[in-house]
Design a protein around this motif. Structure first.
Motif, PDB file in Angstrom:
ATOM      1  N   LEU A   2       0.830  -1.210   0.000  1.00  0.00           N
ATOM      2  CA  LEU A   2       0.000   0.000   0.000  1.00  0.00           C
ATOM      3  C   LEU A   2       0.862   1.258   0.000  1.00  0.00           C
ATOM      4  O   LEU A   2       0.575   2.210  -0.730  1.00  0.00           O
ATOM      5  CB  LEU A   2      -0.955   0.003   1.192  1.00  0.00           C
ATOM      6  CG  LEU A   2      -2.084  -1.021   1.139  1.00  0.00           C
ATOM      7  CD1 LEU A   2      -2.813  -1.083   2.474  1.00  0.00           C
ATOM      8  CD2 LEU A   2      -3.057  -0.695   0.021  1.00  0.00           C
ATOM      9  N   ALA A  98      -1.144   4.980   4.443  1.00  0.00           N
ATOM     10  CA  ALA A  98      -0.824   3.834   3.580  1.00  0.00           C
ATOM     11  C   ALA A  98       0.149   2.897   4.294  1.00  0.00           C
ATOM     12  O   ALA A  98      -0.023   1.681   4.272  1.00  0.00           O
ATOM     13  CB  ALA A  98      -0.231   4.325   2.262  1.00  0.00           C
ATOM     14  N   SER A 101      -1.617   1.092   7.151  1.00  0.00           N
ATOM     15  CA  SER A 101      -2.614   0.142   6.650  1.00  0.00           C
ATOM     16  C   SER A 101      -1.997  -1.168   6.170  1.00  0.00           C
ATOM     17  O   SER A 101      -2.722  -2.149   5.982  1.00  0.00           O
ATOM     18  CB  SER A 101      -3.408   0.766   5.492  1.00  0.00           C
ATOM     19  OG  SER A 101      -4.112   1.893   5.918  1.00  0.00           O
ATOM     20  N   GLU A 102      -0.695  -1.179   5.956  1.00  0.00           N
ATOM     21  CA  GLU A 102      -0.028  -2.370   5.419  1.00  0.00           C
ATOM     22  C   GLU A 102      -0.427  -3.646   6.154  1.00  0.00           C
ATOM     23  O   GLU A 102      -0.727  -4.646   5.530  1.00  0.00           O
ATOM     24  CB  GLU A 102       1.498  -2.212   5.475  1.00  0.00           C
ATOM     25  CG  GLU A 102       2.068  -1.193   4.534  1.00  0.00           C
ATOM     26  CD  GLU A 102       2.197  -1.664   3.091  1.00  0.00           C
ATOM     27  OE1 GLU A 102       2.017  -2.868   2.809  1.00  0.00           O
ATOM     28  OE2 GLU A 102       2.471  -0.809   2.245  1.00  0.00           O
ATOM     29  N   CYS A 108      -7.523   0.256   5.406  1.00  0.00           N
ATOM     30  CA  CYS A 108      -7.056   0.775   4.119  1.00  0.00           C
ATOM     31  C   CYS A 108      -8.174   1.480   3.353  1.00  0.00           C
ATOM     32  O   CYS A 108      -7.905   2.305   2.491  1.00  0.00           O
ATOM     33  CB  CYS A 108      -6.406  -0.314   3.274  1.00  0.00           C
ATOM     34  SG  CYS A 108      -7.528  -1.589   2.712  1.00  0.00           S
TER      35      CYS A 108
END
Length: 162
Positions: A2, A98, A101-102, A108
């Motif tokens: 992401l 981002a 959110s990985e 995400c």
């Protein structure tokens, strides 16, 4: 992945053309950014903050230092973003979310908050954001006093074909 995609998205912007294209349709991008931000606060049941100071990743629990955009983006992007600290901050928040959110796929979805502003730059438009206003340069102005109340229950605008 992401974060890599987010960095690629920002580095794909033609930073030399940002602010050269004026389109009334860009008003919809400002509207949709504020609507999506309001939906985030509503969904997470958080007290709304001014969008210029809303670090979504931090509000969702990220304890890491804020990201420095110069470590991820091209020199053209950094040169442009260094002209306005609030605009730079918005894109740093996007990259930080981002990254955060990985390993947290459930959050995400909130990356979409920033998509309208990224799309604006991709189209050659520009914006400035301050604590009390969002301005789509030479197109529209959104006062941010009571912004949450104004946008929390608005209908979405389809920006896919802009």
């Amino acid at each position: 992945m992401l974060l890599e995609n987010a960095v690629s998205k920002l580095n794909s912007i033609n930073w030399g053309s940002v602010g050269t294209v004026i389109s009334e349709e860009d008003t919809n991008l400002g509207y949709e950014f504020l609507r999506r931000m309001a939906q985030f606060f509503k969904a997470e049941q958080l007290k709304p903050m001014p969008p210029a100071f809303t670090n979504v990743a931090k509000l969702l629990g990220d304890q890491e230092e804020e990201l420095d955009i110069s470590a991820y983006c091209s020199s053209d992007a950094v040169a442009y973003l260094n002209q306005n600290s609030y605009v730079k901050r918005i894109f740093e928040y996007y990259l930080q979310l981002a990254n955060y959110s990985e390993d947290r796929p459930g959050i995400c979805q909130y990356l979409e908050i920033y998509e309208p502003l990224i799309k604006l730059f991709e189209r050659g438009g520009a914006f400035t954001i301050k604590p009390l206003s969002l301005e789509i340069i030479k197109v529209s102005h959104f006062p941010l006093n009571n912004w949450y109340e104004k946008f929390a229950d608005k209908n979405p605008i389809d920006i896919n074909n802009l």
